[in-house]
Design an enzyme around this catalytic site. Structure first.
Site, PDB file in Angstrom:
ATOM      1  N   GLU A  38      -7.672  25.574  77.717  1.00  0.00           N
ATOM      2  CA  GLU A  38      -6.819  24.160  78.612  1.00  0.00           C
ATOM      3  C   GLU A  38      -6.246  24.192  79.880  1.00  0.00           C
ATOM      4  O   GLU A  38      -5.089  25.009  79.681  1.00  0.00           O
ATOM      5  CB  GLU A  38      -5.958  23.268  76.799  1.00  0.00           C
ATOM      6  CG  GLU A  38      -6.566  23.905  75.672  1.00  0.00           C
ATOM      7  CD  GLU A  38      -7.235  22.106  75.996  1.00  0.00           C
ATOM      8  OE1 GLU A  38      -7.253  21.576  76.447  1.00  0.00           O
ATOM      9  OE2 GLU A  38      -8.070  22.176  75.057  1.00  0.00           O
ATOM     10  N   CYS A  88       0.210  18.145  82.411  1.00  0.00           N
ATOM     11  CA  CYS A  88      -1.459  17.915  82.870  1.00  0.00           C
ATOM     12  C   CYS A  88      -2.216  16.523  83.031  1.00  0.00           C
ATOM     13  O   CYS A  88      -3.450  16.635  83.625  1.00  0.00           O
ATOM     14  CB  CYS A  88      -2.473  18.700  81.378  1.00  0.00           C
ATOM     15  SG  CYS A  88      -2.277  18.717  79.787  1.00  0.00           S
TER      16      CYS A  88
HETATM   17  P1  NAD Z   1       2.957  28.869  82.659  1.00  0.00           P
HETATM   18  O1  NAD Z   1       3.515  29.363  83.697  1.00  0.00           O
HETATM   19  O2  NAD Z   1       3.218  28.639  81.814  1.00  0.00           O
HETATM   20  O3  NAD Z   1       1.109  29.936  82.245  1.00  0.00           O
HETATM   21  C1  NAD Z   1       0.885  29.248  81.169  1.00  0.00           C
HETATM   22  C2  NAD Z   1       1.390  30.852  80.050  1.00  0.00           C
HETATM   23  O4  NAD Z   1       0.589  31.961  81.158  1.00  0.00           O
HETATM   24  C3  NAD Z   1       2.180  31.751  79.515  1.00  0.00           C
HETATM   25  O5  NAD Z   1       2.883  32.234  78.119  1.00  0.00           O
HETATM   26  C4  NAD Z   1       1.983  32.836  80.886  1.00  0.00           C
HETATM   27  O6  NAD Z   1       2.991  33.624  80.049  1.00  0.00           O
HETATM   28  C5  NAD Z   1       0.948  33.093  80.864  1.00  0.00           C
HETATM   29  N1  NAD Z   1       0.922  33.660  82.198  1.00  0.00           N
HETATM   30  C6  NAD Z   1       1.181  33.603  83.663  1.00  0.00           C
HETATM   31  N2  NAD Z   1       0.814  34.500  84.374  1.00  0.00           N
HETATM   32  C7  NAD Z   1      -0.547  35.517  83.695  1.00  0.00           C
HETATM   33  C8  NAD Z   1      -0.790  36.040  84.184  1.00  0.00           C
HETATM   34  N3  NAD Z   1      -1.061  36.718  85.175  1.00  0.00           N
HETATM   35  N4  NAD Z   1      -1.826  37.290  82.733  1.00  0.00           N
HETATM   36  C9  NAD Z   1      -1.488  36.827  81.841  1.00  0.00           C
HETATM   37  N5  NAD Z   1      -0.933  35.578  80.994  1.00  0.00           N
HETATM   38  C10 NAD Z   1       0.013  34.771  82.366  1.00  0.00           C
HETATM   39  O7  NAD Z   1       2.347  27.643  83.253  1.00  0.00           O
HETATM   40  P2  NAD Z   1       1.234  27.306  83.857  1.00  0.00           P
HETATM   41  O8  NAD Z   1       0.123  28.232  84.332  1.00  0.00           O
HETATM   42  O9  NAD Z   1       2.976  26.924  85.743  1.00  0.00           O
HETATM   43  O10 NAD Z   1       0.624  25.996  83.576  1.00  0.00           O
HETATM   44  C11 NAD Z   1       0.572  24.768  84.529  1.00  0.00           C
HETATM   45  C12 NAD Z   1      -1.072  24.414  84.986  1.00  0.00           C
HETATM   46  O11 NAD Z   1      -1.452  24.349  83.133  1.00  0.00           O
HETATM   47  C13 NAD Z   1      -0.873  23.223  84.987  1.00  0.00           C
HETATM   48  O12 NAD Z   1      -2.804  23.214  86.083  1.00  0.00           O
HETATM   49  C14 NAD Z   1      -1.386  22.422  84.297  1.00  0.00           C
HETATM   50  O13 NAD Z   1      -2.299  21.003  84.119  1.00  0.00           O
HETATM   51  C15 NAD Z   1      -1.374  22.891  83.332  1.00  0.00           C
HETATM   52  N6  NAD Z   1      -1.994  22.796  81.671  1.00  0.00           N
HETATM   53  C16 NAD Z   1      -3.107  22.180  81.628  1.00  0.00           C
HETATM   54  C17 NAD Z   1      -2.768  21.776  80.064  1.00  0.00           C
HETATM   55  C18 NAD Z   1      -3.830  20.891  78.733  1.00  0.00           C
HETATM   56  O14 NAD Z   1      -3.237  20.850  77.679  1.00  0.00           O
HETATM   57  N7  NAD Z   1      -4.973  21.253  79.908  1.00  0.00           N
HETATM   58  C19 NAD Z   1      -0.974  21.034  79.397  1.00  0.00           C
HETATM   59  C20 NAD Z   1      -0.339  21.890  80.029  1.00  0.00           C
HETATM   60  C21 NAD Z   1      -0.667  22.037  81.333  1.00  0.00           C
END
Ligand code: NAD
Length: 462
Positions: A215, A249
């Site tokens: 997602e 998102c």
């Molecule tokens: P985040 O930084 O919280 O990361 C999400 C998860 O990934 C966390 O649990 C984190 O520990 C893990 N993570 C981060 N880097 C990692 C790595 N190198 N290796 C393994 N795991 C790792 O969230 P984010 O990435 O800042 O989220 C924002 C993005 O998520 C935006 O692009 C947003 O649009 C998208 N998003 C999508 C949805 C959806 O339902 N499609 C919902 C919310 C957010």
């Protein structure tokens, strides 16, 4: 963050596998009892959950209920109600070549599942996926985002105190913990977050051929045509964009305003910001803060301050960015290169719809897309020609609140979907069975391969 579990991930995953293999979770009544317990645990800890999310980014209790808990409760209630039907084996027709016999499909759980949540809706994005995971008869491990730390602690506390780790457990931690966890073998990984990390997850999961649901995010366009109901459109766009401080998102990332409507639309957006968030949104109890300094700086780096026509005030100490609108934006501007994920609304004017559609199609597929118009021709054309995860006509964001609509992205915005029955499917393998009678055994499939057998086969199989 060093956690006790870090050294014990293997033990944790193995204990869940052992528990899953005991077949306890395959009992539908067991699953219903667990879902009811999950609902009770959440209900009795709402105050704790409210406080934690407020401490993370000033999210109000109302917003916590409307955009997180109510969706979780609805998913639990729906699963409880439909579970017996969803998990029943289904009889399907049998082809001539397999008669006499019957055919059916058995929904079966995948096994040990890992859900990795994002910070922006910390409860919704970590807990909503585990509802179908548990409903489908899997065991579940959640790794919430470390950025919404208080919410992560709250979930870990209430789940780990109330459920056995071998069935349902929260592991806290950051990137390093996630990486260590991903070294274990799961039967399903459900990830919410950025496309960049999505690639890492998919690559790592491929080591064990573990299926993934991703997602992800992207830039979600929002068309506003000349014939749109201006007041309602502006009201819905302002709500959807500035909800959760723009950290949604599926928020409308930018507006595509048809030539002729822009000035009136901007005036109405201004009115609506005041109507919803007051003269100074900083004083509003309903306006969420940016989650971290990193994201605060990331958002502001995208902004061309000369193009701001509404808002623009910031306060670094409070991680506050005012609801801000940018005018005269082009697709070449910095703000149009990456998902904004903050309270900045750029407005791009367009004249030629075909050209605009082409520009969107030349970019990565959006997670959401919105069309505000009273002309069905406009919306039909856009829905037909542009590929995107999901969206709405004359509304924004609200499509994800309808559990009859599978929620997910496509291409760079994700793969797979959940909510309602789609969530159950996401965590289920549909096992196909042919159950053949032993009353007769026609010789047709056996050698020698004679002419008459081929002719008969043609009749039976084509
Ligand atoms: P985040 O930084 O919280 O990361 C999400 C998860 O990934 C966390 O649990 C984190 O520990 C893990 N993570 C981060 N880097 C990692 C790595 N190198 N290796 C393994 N795991 C790792 O969230 P984010 O990435 O800042 O989220 C924002 C993005 O998520 C935006 O692009 C947003 O649009 C998208 N998003 C999508 C949805 C959806 O339902 N499609 C919902 C919310 C957010």
């Amino acid at each position: 963050m060093e956690t006790l579990e870090k050294t014990n991930y293997k033990t944790l995953v193995n204990s869940q596998l052992e528990y899953f293999n005991s077949n306890i979770t395959k009992d539908v009544n067991f699953r219903i009892v667990q879902l009811k317990k999950f609902r009770d645990v959440l209900k009795s800890n709402e105050t704790l959950l409210d406080k934690a999310i407020y401490d993370d980014f000033k999210k109000s209790s109302f917003e916590n209920y409307a955009t997180e808990l109510s969706i979780i409760y609805h998913e639990i209630n729906l699963a409880i109600k439909k579970l017996k039907k969803w998990s029943k084996r289904k009889r399907v027709g049998t082809n001539m070549a397999n008669l006499p016999g019957k055919s059916y499909i058995i929904p079966e759980p995948l096994g040990v599942t890992l859900t990795i949540g994002a910070w922006n809706y910390p409860y919704h994005l970590s807990l909503a996926p585990v509802i179908p995971a548990l409903a489908a008869g899997n065991t579940a491990i959640i790794k919430p985002s470390e950025l919404a730390l208080n919410s992560s602690h709250a979930m870990a506390k209430i789940i780990n105190e109330n459920f056995d780790a071998k069935y349902f457990h929260v592991v806290e931690g950051g990137v390093e913990e996630t990486k260590s966890l991903l070294k274990e073998k799961f039967d399903k990984i459900f990830y919410t977050g950025s496309s960049k990390v999505g690639k890492i997850i998919m690559k790592t999961a491929s080591e064990n051929l573990t299926p993934v649901t991703l997602e992800l995010g992207g830039k979600s366009p929002c068309f506003v045509f000349n014939d749109a109901n201006l007041k309602i459109s502006a009201q819905r766009i302002v709500w959807a964009k500035f909800l959760n401080g723009g950290q949604t998102c599926v928020a409308p990332d930018y507006i595509l305003a048809e030539k002729g409507i822009k000035e009136k639309l901007i005036a109405e957006i201004k009115n609506q910001i005041v109507a919803i968030l007051g003269d100074d949104p900083k004083n509003s109890e309903s306006f969420v803060r940016i989650i971290s300094l990193h994201h605060y700086n990331r958002i502001l780096q995208l902004v061309d301050f000369d193009k701001i026509i509404i808002g623009g005030k910031t306060d670094e100490d409070a991680l506050y960015i005012e609801p801000t609108v940018m005018d005269n934006v082009s697709f070449d501007d910095a703000i149009m290169q990456d998902e904004i994920f903050g309270p900045i609304l750029p407005i791009v004017e367009f004249e030629n719809l075909d050209q605009t559609i082409k520009i969107i199609k030349d970019r990565e597929k959006p997670l959401a897309l919105y069309v505000f118009t009273s002309n069905k021709k406009n919306s039909k054309k856009i829905l037909h020609e542009i590929s995107f995860g999901g969206g709405a006509v004359n509304e924004a964001v609200m499509h994800l609140a309808n559990s009859n609509l599978p929620f997910g992205g496509v291409g760079y915005s994700g793969m797979g979907s959940y909510h309602g029955k789609a969530g159950f499917d996401c965590f289920t393998h549909y096992k196909s069975i042919l159950d053949k009678s032993t009353m007769i055994e026609p010789p047709i499939k056996y050698a020698p391969y004679l002419d008459w057998k081929r002719k008969l086969l043609q009749k039976l199989l084509e």
